[in-house]
Design a protein around this motif. Structure first.
Motif, PDB file in Angstrom:
ATOM      1  N   LYS A 180      82.993  31.833  14.827  1.00 56.05           N
ATOM      2  CA  LYS A 180      82.796  33.462  14.516  1.00 56.05           C
ATOM      3  C   LYS A 180      84.166  33.912  14.041  1.00 56.05           C
ATOM      4  O   LYS A 180      84.201  35.062  13.347  1.00 56.05           O
ATOM      5  CB  LYS A 180      82.441  34.107  16.047  1.00 56.05           C
ATOM      6  CG  LYS A 180      80.894  33.889  16.372  1.00 56.05           C
ATOM      7  CD  LYS A 180      80.641  34.660  17.614  1.00 56.05           C
ATOM      8  CE  LYS A 180      78.986  34.528  17.707  1.00 56.05           C
ATOM      9  NZ  LYS A 180      78.671  35.025  18.892  1.00 56.05           N
TER      10      LYS A 180
ATOM     11  N   ASP B 258      75.648  38.865  20.090  1.00 57.72           N
ATOM     12  CA  ASP B 258      74.561  38.944  19.083  1.00 57.72           C
ATOM     13  C   ASP B 258      73.216  39.355  19.937  1.00 57.72           C
ATOM     14  O   ASP B 258      72.821  38.514  20.613  1.00 57.72           O
ATOM     15  CB  ASP B 258      74.613  37.720  18.397  1.00 57.72           C
ATOM     16  CG  ASP B 258      73.529  37.224  17.451  1.00 57.72           C
ATOM     17  OD1 ASP B 258      72.542  38.138  17.445  1.00 57.72           O
ATOM     18  OD2 ASP B 258      73.652  36.570  16.497  1.00 57.72           O
TER      19      ASP B 258
ATOM     20  N   GLN C 100      84.642  33.851  24.723  1.00 56.54           N
ATOM     21  CA  GLN C 100      84.732  34.070  23.291  1.00 56.54           C
ATOM     22  C   GLN C 100      85.885  35.269  23.094  1.00 56.54           C
ATOM     23  O   GLN C 100      86.655  35.112  22.290  1.00 56.54           O
ATOM     24  CB  GLN C 100      83.412  34.514  22.670  1.00 56.54           C
ATOM     25  CG  GLN C 100      82.668  33.490  22.722  1.00 56.54           C
ATOM     26  CD  GLN C 100      81.203  33.496  21.870  1.00 56.54           C
ATOM     27  OE1 GLN C 100      81.415  34.016  20.748  1.00 56.54           O
ATOM     28  NE2 GLN C 100      80.106  33.471  22.863  1.00 56.54           N
TER      29      GLN C 100
ATOM     30  N   SER D  47      80.114  33.744  28.725  1.00 59.24           N
ATOM     31  CA  SER D  47      80.278  33.136  27.277  1.00 59.24           C
ATOM     32  C   SER D  47      81.004  34.120  26.518  1.00 59.24           C
ATOM     33  O   SER D  47      82.025  33.910  25.597  1.00 59.24           O
ATOM     34  CB  SER D  47      78.788  32.622  26.608  1.00 59.24           C
ATOM     35  OG  SER D  47      78.848  32.379  25.336  1.00 59.24           O
ATOM     36  N   GLU D  48      80.442  35.420  26.519  1.00 57.78           N
ATOM     37  CA  GLU D  48      81.302  36.395  25.617  1.00 57.78           C
ATOM     38  C   GLU D  48      82.433  36.685  25.979  1.00 57.78           C
ATOM     39  O   GLU D  48      83.303  36.981  25.376  1.00 57.78           O
ATOM     40  CB  GLU D  48      80.246  37.873  25.813  1.00 57.78           C
ATOM     41  CG  GLU D  48      78.754  37.409  25.049  1.00 57.78           C
ATOM     42  CD  GLU D  48      77.870  38.818  24.739  1.00 57.78           C
ATOM     43  OE1 GLU D  48      78.427  39.788  25.349  1.00 57.78           O
ATOM     44  OE2 GLU D  48      76.955  38.404  24.147  1.00 57.78           O
TER      45      GLU D  48
ATOM     46  N   ARG E 188      78.745  24.643  29.091  1.00 54.82           N
ATOM     47  CA  ARG E 188      78.262  25.828  28.150  1.00 54.82           C
ATOM     48  C   ARG E 188      79.626  26.685  27.865  1.00 54.82           C
ATOM     49  O   ARG E 188      79.549  27.171  26.848  1.00 54.82           O
ATOM     50  CB  ARG E 188      77.453  26.578  28.971  1.00 54.82           C
ATOM     51  CG  ARG E 188      76.514  27.513  28.246  1.00 54.82           C
ATOM     52  CD  ARG E 188      75.679  28.122  29.206  1.00 54.82           C
ATOM     53  NE  ARG E 188      74.434  29.000  28.315  1.00 54.82           N
ATOM     54  CZ  ARG E 188      74.692  30.007  27.426  1.00 54.82           C
ATOM     55  NH1 ARG E 188      75.605  30.639  27.528  1.00 54.82           N
ATOM     56  NH2 ARG E 188      73.372  30.296  27.070  1.00 54.82           N
TER      57      ARG E 188
HETATM   58  O1  LIG Z   1      74.789  32.149  19.968  1.00 59.26           O
HETATM   59  C1  LIG Z   1      75.740  32.801  19.862  1.00 59.26           C
HETATM   60  O2  LIG Z   1      76.268  33.366  18.892  1.00 59.26           O
HETATM   61  C2  LIG Z   1      76.799  32.853  21.164  1.00 59.26           C
HETATM   62  O3  LIG Z   1      77.711  33.385  21.122  1.00 59.26           O
HETATM   63  C3  LIG Z   1      76.229  32.123  22.351  1.00 59.26           C
HETATM   64  C4  LIG Z   1      75.635  33.280  23.322  1.00 59.26           C
HETATM   65  C5  LIG Z   1      75.138  32.600  24.560  1.00 59.26           C
HETATM   66  O4  LIG Z   1      75.839  32.414  25.447  1.00 59.26           O
HETATM   67  O5  LIG Z   1      74.038  31.832  24.575  1.00 59.26           O
HETATM   68  C6  LIG Z   1      76.640  34.437  23.870  1.00 59.26           C
HETATM   69  C7  LIG Z   1      76.589  35.370  23.159  1.00 59.26           C
HETATM   70  C8  LIG Z   1      75.678  35.864  22.369  1.00 59.26           C
HETATM   71  O6  LIG Z   1      75.660  37.503  22.508  1.00 59.26           O
HETATM   72  C9  LIG Z   1      74.576  35.306  22.355  1.00 59.26           C
HETATM   73  C10 LIG Z   1      74.413  34.027  22.764  1.00 59.26           C
END
Ligand SMILES: O=C(O)C(=O)C[C@]1(C(=O)O)C=C[C@@H](O)C=C1
Length: 94
Positions: A35, A44, A84, A80-81, A24
């Motif tokens: 992005k 998001d 990123q 995840s954020e 993941r």
């Molecule tokens: O789908 C995205 O835009 C992602 O960055 C993935 C993800 C996730 O981990 O599921 C992470 C951050 C966003 O706020 C929403 C979803």
């Protein structure tokens, strides 16, 4: 079945969970690249809500605690954020 046997089974499942979390996180790197290219914000709110609702429903179907599962996914989304942000370098993205 002995306690040791069941504990070994749990350890295998734990390894699988970690491998899936790592996968993941790899996908988070790919999301970051897109992005950056398209100038999209990392966070998001709508998408993260969609993920949280979806995992809640799946947890209910699987007869496991949906609120606990949502908490786990809140942590995964935060991870995840963070990944990123590491990929994009602070301040490179909106
Ligand atoms: O789908 C995205 O835009 C992602 O960055 C993935 C993800 C996730 O981990 O599921 C992470 C951050 C966003 O706020 C929403 C979803």
């Amino acid at each position: 079945m002995s306690l040791d046997h069941v504990r070994n089974e749990i350890a295998k499942v734990d390894r699988d969970i970690i491998a899936l979390i790592a996968k993941r996180q790899e996908l988070a790197k790919r999301v970051a690249a897109i992005k950056i290219r398209e100038g999209i914000a990392i966070h998001d709110g709508r998408q993260s809500q969609k993920v949280l609702v979806s995992v809640f429903d799946r947890a209910v179907e699987s007869k496991i605690d949906p609120v606990a599962v949502q908490k786990i996914f809140e942590i995964l989304i935060t991870m995840s954020e963070e990944r990123q942000r590491e990929c994009s370098g602070d301040g490179n993205l909106p």
